[in-house]
Design an enzyme around this catalytic site. Structure first.
Site, mmCIF file in Angstrom:
data_model
loop_
_atom_site.group_PDB
_atom_site.id
_atom_site.type_symbol
_atom_site.label_atom_id
_atom_site.label_comp_id
_atom_site.label_asym_id
_atom_site.label_seq_id
_atom_site.Cartn_x
_atom_site.Cartn_y
_atom_site.Cartn_z
ATOM 1 N N HIS A 167 43.475 46.980 38.228
ATOM 2 C CA HIS A 167 42.653 47.241 37.046
ATOM 3 C C HIS A 167 42.568 48.726 36.717
ATOM 4 O O HIS A 167 41.591 49.185 36.135
ATOM 5 C CB HIS A 167 41.245 46.648 37.247
ATOM 6 C CG HIS A 167 41.229 45.146 37.286
ATOM 7 N ND1 HIS A 167 40.189 44.407 37.806
ATOM 8 C CD2 HIS A 167 42.142 44.239 36.857
ATOM 9 C CE1 HIS A 167 40.471 43.111 37.705
ATOM 10 N NE2 HIS A 167 41.658 42.983 37.139
ATOM 11 N N THR A 194 35.875 39.726 47.004
ATOM 12 C CA THR A 194 36.023 39.413 45.579
ATOM 13 C C THR A 194 35.494 38.010 45.307
ATOM 14 O O THR A 194 35.696 37.106 46.127
ATOM 15 C CB THR A 194 37.483 39.535 45.098
ATOM 16 O OG1 THR A 194 37.543 39.137 43.711
ATOM 17 C CG2 THR A 194 38.464 38.701 45.901
HETATM 18 P P1 NAD Z 1 32.397 40.698 42.004
HETATM 19 O O1 NAD Z 1 31.213 41.568 41.753
HETATM 20 O O2 NAD Z 1 32.663 39.600 41.032
HETATM 21 O O3 NAD Z 1 32.268 40.002 43.436
HETATM 22 C C1 NAD Z 1 31.988 40.753 44.588
HETATM 23 C C2 NAD Z 1 32.198 39.866 45.790
HETATM 24 O O4 NAD Z 1 32.046 40.672 46.956
HETATM 25 C C3 NAD Z 1 31.207 38.718 45.889
HETATM 26 O O5 NAD Z 1 31.912 37.521 46.187
HETATM 27 C C4 NAD Z 1 30.273 39.131 47.043
HETATM 28 O O6 NAD Z 1 29.808 38.017 47.776
HETATM 29 C C5 NAD Z 1 31.206 39.985 47.876
HETATM 30 N N1 NAD Z 1 30.519 41.028 48.664
HETATM 31 C C6 NAD Z 1 29.485 41.818 48.296
HETATM 32 N N2 NAD Z 1 29.179 42.676 49.272
HETATM 33 C C7 NAD Z 1 30.053 42.440 50.282
HETATM 34 C C8 NAD Z 1 30.240 43.003 51.568
HETATM 35 N N3 NAD Z 1 29.477 44.010 52.031
HETATM 36 N N4 NAD Z 1 31.231 42.515 52.348
HETATM 37 C C9 NAD Z 1 32.016 41.478 51.929
HETATM 38 N N5 NAD Z 1 31.876 40.907 50.701
HETATM 39 C C10 NAD Z 1 30.912 41.378 49.898
HETATM 40 O O7 NAD Z 1 33.634 41.662 42.170
HETATM 41 P P2 NAD Z 1 35.165 41.415 41.847
HETATM 42 O O8 NAD Z 1 35.567 40.027 42.241
HETATM 43 O O9 NAD Z 1 35.879 42.565 42.440
HETATM 44 O O10 NAD Z 1 35.288 41.496 40.263
HETATM 45 C C11 NAD Z 1 34.575 42.474 39.519
HETATM 46 C C12 NAD Z 1 35.412 43.420 38.669
HETATM 47 O O11 NAD Z 1 34.668 44.643 38.538
HETATM 48 C C13 NAD Z 1 36.706 43.847 39.296
HETATM 49 O O12 NAD Z 1 37.599 44.172 38.272
HETATM 50 C C14 NAD Z 1 36.313 45.124 40.041
HETATM 51 O O13 NAD Z 1 37.355 46.046 40.185
HETATM 52 C C15 NAD Z 1 35.304 45.758 39.123
HETATM 53 N N6 NAD Z 1 34.357 46.592 39.911
HETATM 54 C C16 NAD Z 1 34.863 47.613 40.682
HETATM 55 C C17 NAD Z 1 34.035 48.374 41.476
HETATM 56 C C18 NAD Z 1 34.650 49.452 42.336
HETATM 57 O O14 NAD Z 1 35.660 50.045 41.954
HETATM 58 N N7 NAD Z 1 34.094 49.701 43.535
HETATM 59 C C19 NAD Z 1 32.649 48.122 41.491
HETATM 60 C C20 NAD Z 1 32.145 47.092 40.667
HETATM 61 C C21 NAD Z 1 33.032 46.314 39.893
#
Ligand code: NAD
Length: 250
Positions: A119, A187
């Site tokens: 992304h 994810t």
């Molecule tokens: P999501 O928010 O939909 O899901 C996050 C998942 O991570 C959930 O299933 C949750 O249960 C799990 N989770 C949360 N904390 C955790 C931990 N400590 N250990 C293990 N699992 C954990 O995120 P997604 O599926 O990545 O989709 C969201 C979109 O937003 C993506 O495109 C993502 O790149 C983007 N995003 C990116 C960032 C970043 O760059 N750090 C932050 C927020 C969102």
């Protein structure tokens, strides 16, 4: 967690080429909130009002309320033990490809070498009117950052409605075709086409290990779920693999 970790290590021990698929959950312990969990960013920012191509074209200044918050939190974040453990494991394999949805650059900061940013990334800004690119850092303090042509700049990330960066989809499928093991970390697997990658692996008969705080739609696949925080589970899995001679470099 001991027995499931050992089962996962046994499943992955023979793999010389591994693909790791990551989402926002791997960076939560670095202080970056995910989107869908309780307290996540979507509670305050509706994705279609703040993170879609159409929303940016209609009202880029509004979208920058979300981008600014993410930029500030990502700017002060550092890799956590999950990111570092993956880089250590990579050093023992023939090839590891990390395919990440994250835009935070923390895999690269931890030392992972082959990272496909599905992304995009937050290091650069791009002008959707004239194509000019600028470093995000150079815009510190100027909100919203604006191009010389007058258009508000967009972080070089994939918004809902944007295409996946050129070459990344093909490179992801190539890595999945070559590998003998897949680990999916943090994810919710609700964003397509990224969510199709674990399905593709499972269809090829490649073992898939999932690490998440909770079960997801992927858990229904023939995956092995290691339930717990990535910052604890990933290092434990990498330690368990280190103890197995098949997975260690001869
Ligand atoms: P999501 O928010 O939909 O899901 C996050 C998942 O991570 C959930 O299933 C949750 O249960 C799990 N989770 C949360 N904390 C955790 C931990 N400590 N250990 C293990 N699992 C954990 O995120 P997604 O599926 O990545 O989709 C969201 C979109 O937003 C993506 O495109 C993502 O790149 C983007 N995003 C990116 C960032 C970043 O760059 N750090 C932050 C927020 C969102």
């Amino acid at each position: 967690m001991g027995a499931p970790i050992e089962r996962a290590a046994e499943t992955l021990a023979g793999a010389r080429e591994v693909v790791v698929l990551t989402g926002a959950g791997i960076s939560v312990e670095s202080g970056i909130p995910d989107f869908r969990s309780v307290g996540g960013l979507w509670e305050r920012f509706d994705p279609f009002d703040y993170a879609s191509r159409g929303a940016f074209e209609r009202d880029p200044v509004r979208c920058w309320e979300l981008f600014r918050e993410l930029a500030e939190v990502v700017g002060s974040a550092a890799p956590n033990p999950a990111h570092f453990a993956l880089a250590q494991w990579e050093a023992r394999l023939d090839r590891m490809t990390v395919i990440t949805q994250n835009i935070d650059g923390l895999h690269q900061a931890a030392g992972s070498r082959a990272v496909l940013e599905f992304h995009g990334g937050s290091r650069e800004l791009v002008c959707i009117a004239c194509g000019v690119r600028a470093a995000s850092m150079g815009q510190a303090g100027v909100w919203p950052p604006t191009c010389g042509c007058g258009q508000v700049l967009k972080p070089d990330v994939v918004l809902f409605g944007d295409p996946i960066p050129l070459g990344v989809w093909g490179a992801s499928l190539t890595a999945l075709e070559r590998c003998q093991g897949v680990v999916v970390i943090g994810t919710s697997a609700q964003v397509a086409p990224f969510s199709e990658l674990p399905l593709f692996a499972a269809e090829q008969g490649i073992p898939v290990v999932e690490i998440n705080l909770e079960s997801t739609t992927l858990t229904a696949l023939p995956t092995l779920l290691l339930q717990g925080p990535a910052g604890e589970v990933v290092p434990a899995l990498v330690d368990a693999l280190a103890g197995r001679s098949v997975g260690a470099r001869p």
